[in-house]
Design an enzyme around this catalytic site. Sequence first.
Site, PDB file in Angstrom:
ATOM      1  N   GLU A   1       1.794  -0.497  -5.044  1.00 28.87           N
ATOM      2  CA  GLU A   1       0.825   0.559  -5.363  1.00 28.87           C
ATOM      3  C   GLU A   1       1.638   1.853  -5.467  1.00 28.87           C
ATOM      4  O   GLU A   1       1.925   2.500  -4.467  1.00 28.87           O
ATOM      5  CB  GLU A   1      -0.243   0.694  -4.282  1.00 28.87           C
ATOM      6  CG  GLU A   1      -1.364   1.613  -4.730  1.00 28.87           C
ATOM      7  CD  GLU A   1      -2.026   2.433  -3.625  1.00 28.87           C
ATOM      8  OE1 GLU A   1      -3.066   3.027  -3.899  1.00 28.87           O
ATOM      9  OE2 GLU A   1      -1.502   2.504  -2.512  1.00 28.87           O
TER      10      GLU A   1
ATOM     11  N   ASP B   1       0.823  -1.204   0.000  1.00 31.01           N
ATOM     12  CA  ASP B   1       0.000   0.000   0.000  1.00 31.01           C
ATOM     13  C   ASP B   1       0.866   1.266   0.000  1.00 31.01           C
ATOM     14  O   ASP B   1       1.867   1.342   0.713  1.00 31.01           O
ATOM     15  CB  ASP B   1      -0.888  -0.020   1.256  1.00 31.01           C
ATOM     16  CG  ASP B   1      -1.892   1.107   1.272  1.00 31.01           C
ATOM     17  OD1 ASP B   1      -2.789   1.090   0.418  1.00 31.01           O
ATOM     18  OD2 ASP B   1      -1.774   2.007   2.126  1.00 31.01           O
TER      19      ASP B   1
HETATM   20  C1  NOJ Z   1      -4.218   3.183  -0.893  1.00 33.01           C
HETATM   21  C2  NOJ Z   1      -5.393   2.285  -0.717  1.00 33.01           C
HETATM   22  O1  NOJ Z   1      -5.708   1.667  -1.933  1.00 33.01           O
HETATM   23  C3  NOJ Z   1      -6.526   3.138  -0.198  1.00 33.01           C
HETATM   24  O2  NOJ Z   1      -7.735   2.442  -0.176  1.00 33.01           O
HETATM   25  C4  NOJ Z   1      -6.138   3.642   1.164  1.00 33.01           C
HETATM   26  O3  NOJ Z   1      -7.146   4.543   1.624  1.00 33.01           O
HETATM   27  C5  NOJ Z   1      -4.799   4.378   1.152  1.00 33.01           C
HETATM   28  N1  NOJ Z   1      -3.802   3.705   0.375  1.00 33.01           N
HETATM   29  C6  NOJ Z   1      -4.264   4.563   2.547  1.00 33.01           C
HETATM   30  O4  NOJ Z   1      -3.889   3.326   3.084  1.00 33.01           O
END
Ligand code: NOJ
Length: 539
Positions: A263, A211
């Site tokens: 991500e 993440d």
């Molecule tokens: C990216 C995640 O996909 C999202 O859903 C989340 O709110 C943020 N990172 C913070 O963790």
Amino acid sequence: MGQQSRLPSEHPHWWRDAAIYQVYPRSFADGDGDGTGDLAGVRARLPYLAELGVDAVWFNPWYPSPMADGGYDVADYRGVDPLFGTLDEAEKLIAEALGLGIRTVVDIVPNHVSDQHPWFRAALATSPGSPERELFHFRPGRGEGGELPPNDWVSEFGGCPWTRLPDGEWYLHLFATQQPDLNWAHPEVRSEHEEILRFWFDRGAAGVRIDSAALLAKDPALPDFVRGRDPHPFTDREELHDIYRSWRAIADEYPGERILVGEVWLPDAERFARYLRPDELHTAFNFDFLARPWEARALRESIDGTLALHAPVGAPTTWVLCNHDVTRTVTRYGRRDTRFDFAGKTFGTPTDLALGRRRARAAALLSLALPGAVYLYQGEELGLPEVEDLPLDRLQDPMHLRSGGTDPGRDGCRVPLPWSGDRPPYGFSQAPAEPWLPQPADWADLTVEAQSARADSMLTLYRTALRLRRTEVALRGDEFGWLPSASEVLAFRRGADFRCVVNFGPRPVPLEQEVLLASGPLTADRQLPTDTAVWLRVG
Ligand code: NOJ
């Protein structure tokens, strides 16, 4: 890449061309009848995923969490929230899925923890300057009485990313107040996460989705943000590469190719590719493709850019149309502006869902025919639209709440799946419990049950396309080439005998080859109409 079989159990580099299905556990299937999806629900529906034909499942966080950000506020990285089940069930789920040829990717959230995580609770229980606070970014404020935040940064969810404590210190949270950022310069933060990786790899996880992967490292001085000044104080800092190299070494210790999926939202494509060097992450989500408008030129440019970027680092490309953070494809493609942009989300945008669905079907065949891995977000295979009329008092997303109610937030793409029946909860819960987010009254035609019975449904299209992805030899490997076409058409070949043609323009395109699969009806004289895609076999 060679011509390996696509059957997961026989495919050594499974991740290079896998179809990975994203499960948002709260909204997939509710096994215990409390209105929230859970692991029991997923276990009961594994045959559905096997029939769909996916190679792996990525689960959004299932850890103990106060759910201030849908589970991305993690209180314990080694457990499962009672709402979802138990660790024992997670282990069984991983094993059962693998028994059906489906690997499991878990979500790791390293940038921040929940304010209920024991580390943060301990930090709050101590005074400024304590070793417990060094695991986070605590700072005195600015201004005479320290009443101003320590710098001018803006939260990713809008507003100030600093919260002041009664003892006068401020702590940093790039997301919601309940998500304090960890201090990645601290060795304990690093070693703890290395242990967490091992914990899940030991339990059979085939990979981790990382993440907010480009945000972990911060300039230790936490300076004000100055546009254009390098390096950025909290994005894409050099220190990150060392962290991911150490993670890669851990993943490589395990048999069966355990993967790191980043991500990484970065506007600079070259910088993005640096995370995919051979000793760093295996793959990363292609957000450039996801954000592009439904236009031949824009998508062609994204495809070309993606292929050019990944080739030098030897990483496979990925193709993503939607996820739990973005507007559902059917809705987005039915609008005047078909791009995705967080900043552009507003209530009440006019949408033509029939147009959006037609384009989403064509987009499915486009993305599933490209070389590399593909990510599918639950409900994409059902053609679910964004639910835009959720009662405001049911919205839970901090993006909505922190915007003062102007941003619709992300709940509209997280509505529980419809499985069967003609009214809510559409088989999502076995009990009459109300789903945690209400489902629309008009989803009876979108259930898995209803769509399984129809040859022309979105579900049937995805099932057929995923089956062909496994069986068509030409769709294995990396071979890809554009074919001559009008500017409003994308036409490419995979291998010698497979072609994909997508028509974005108003004029029908003549087809000469055998049609393997079409996203919609052809014209009476077998031409490809607008917003339609076909897979063709040559010879
Ligand atoms: C990216 C995640 O996909 C999202 O859903 C989340 O709110 C943020 N990172 C913070 O963790």
